[in-house]
Design an enzyme around this catalytic site. Structure first.
Site, PDB file in Angstrom:
ATOM      1  N   ILE A  71      -4.782  -7.466   1.342  1.00 13.61           N
ATOM      2  CA  ILE A  71      -4.198  -8.614   2.037  1.00 13.61           C
ATOM      3  C   ILE A  71      -5.199  -9.239   3.005  1.00 13.61           C
ATOM      4  O   ILE A  71      -5.636 -10.366   2.831  1.00 13.61           O
ATOM      5  CB  ILE A  71      -2.911  -8.214   2.785  1.00 13.61           C
ATOM      6  CG1 ILE A  71      -1.848  -7.730   1.796  1.00 13.61           C
ATOM      7  CG2 ILE A  71      -2.373  -9.392   3.593  1.00 13.61           C
ATOM      8  CD1 ILE A  71      -0.573  -7.256   2.432  1.00 13.61           C
ATOM      9  N   ASP A  91      -8.813  -4.505   9.393  1.00 10.01           N
ATOM     10  CA  ASP A  91      -8.067  -3.847  10.468  1.00 10.01           C
ATOM     11  C   ASP A  91      -8.145  -2.330  10.317  1.00 10.01           C
ATOM     12  O   ASP A  91      -7.925  -1.593  11.284  1.00 10.01           O
ATOM     13  CB  ASP A  91      -6.613  -4.323  10.511  1.00 10.01           C
ATOM     14  CG  ASP A  91      -5.843  -4.081   9.216  1.00 10.01           C
ATOM     15  OD1 ASP A  91      -6.461  -3.775   8.184  1.00 10.01           O
ATOM     16  OD2 ASP A  91      -4.596  -4.217   9.237  1.00 10.01           O
ATOM     17  N   CYS A 137       0.815  -1.219   0.000  1.00  7.00           N
ATOM     18  CA  CYS A 137       0.000   0.000   0.000  1.00  7.00           C
ATOM     19  C   CYS A 137       0.855   1.278   0.000  1.00  7.00           C
ATOM     20  O   CYS A 137       2.045   1.254   0.256  1.00  7.00           O
ATOM     21  CB  CYS A 137      -0.965   0.050   1.176  1.00  7.00           C
ATOM     22  SG  CYS A 137      -2.191  -1.266   1.194  1.00  7.00           S
ATOM     23  N   LEU A 180      -2.890  -2.525  -1.723  1.00  2.80           N
ATOM     24  CA  LEU A 180      -2.538  -3.919  -1.935  1.00  2.80           C
ATOM     25  C   LEU A 180      -3.393  -4.713  -0.958  1.00  2.80           C
ATOM     26  O   LEU A 180      -3.214  -4.631   0.255  1.00  2.80           O
ATOM     27  CB  LEU A 180      -1.050  -4.170  -1.665  1.00  2.80           C
ATOM     28  CG  LEU A 180      -0.582  -5.627  -1.788  1.00  2.80           C
ATOM     29  CD1 LEU A 180      -0.729  -6.106  -3.224  1.00  2.80           C
ATOM     30  CD2 LEU A 180       0.855  -5.776  -1.324  1.00  2.80           C
TER      31      LEU A 180
END
Length: 226
Positions: free
Chosen positions: A52, A100, A2, A50
């Site tokens: 994940i 998160d 990221c 990105l």
């Protein structure tokens, strides 16, 4: 991996979307899965993603609070986000995603700046309060995730890498920092000060935070290993 970026114009000018898009393009390799920007008055934030932990659109950033007052962009991973999420649920918070990112923002809303002490992870983050027109930035304890910035009387610009900054700065606003270049070539030292290879571009030191309110900038250390 990221990448995050942003522009704050202290003179009140609206942030150029073209400039933000140019910054995102310069760090697209950090986040090939998605990109987005947020603009409000003199503040602009950008993020390349990105995926994940959560591969859905729920993790899209900039990430807004439930009331849209706050916007978060962050690069990194919070390892203990499930434990923090349970604490916050017990406090009455509700969650719409499994990310998160949402836990991070709601931890800030609950604990204030002290939320940093509750985090186990690697991160560089920016949180914008649209009601107070203020921003909060922080970097993890050991500086695993990068955060570079440029500021003068007119603006504050930040990014996860040098190219996004250089893409929106005039050539007269930066130059090679010969001392840091020397330290690197002779002693292989790169992280001993806040200075970087470019004059006027600094890095937020590990375990440090920045507050911006109006055109006032405060820099503090939130973590220091004795």
């Amino acid at each position: 991996m990221c990448g995050i970026c942003g522009i704050i114009n202290f003179d009140g000018r609206s942030v150029s979307e073209t400039g933000l898009r140019r910054m995102l393009a310069a760090m697209k390799h950090r986040g090939p899965d998605d990109e987005a920007i947020y603009k409000h008055e003199n503040v602009g934030l950008g993020h390349v993603r990105l995926s994940i932990i959560d591969l859905s659109d729920d993790g899209k950033q900039p990430f807004a609070s439930d009331d849209n007052r706050y916007q978060l962009v962050f690069n990194g991973e919070i390892y203990n986000y499930l434990e923090l999420k349970k604490v916050l649920i017990d406090k009455g918070y509700e969650f719409k995603t499994k990310t998160d990112t949402e836990v991070l923002l709601k931890s800030y809303l609950h604990f204030g700046e002290a939320f940093l002490d509750h985090l186990n992870g690697m991160f560089a983050l920016a949180i914008y309060d649209s009601k107070r027109n203020s921003l909060f930035f922080a970097r993890d304890r050991y500086g695993i995730k990068p955060f570079y910035y440029y500021n003068n009387d007119d603006k504050f610009i930040f990014a996860s890498d040098f190219p996004p900054l250089l893409s929106v700065l005039e050539r007269t606003e930066y130059d090679v920092n010969n001392q840091i270049l020397y330290d690197y070539l002779v002693f292989n030292r790169t992280n001993h000060t806040e200075n970087t290879f470019f004059q006027n571009i600094k890095k937020l030191q590990h375990g440090s935070k920045i507050r911006i309110s109006g055109n006032k900038i405060e820099l503090d250390r939130w973590y220091k290993l004795e």
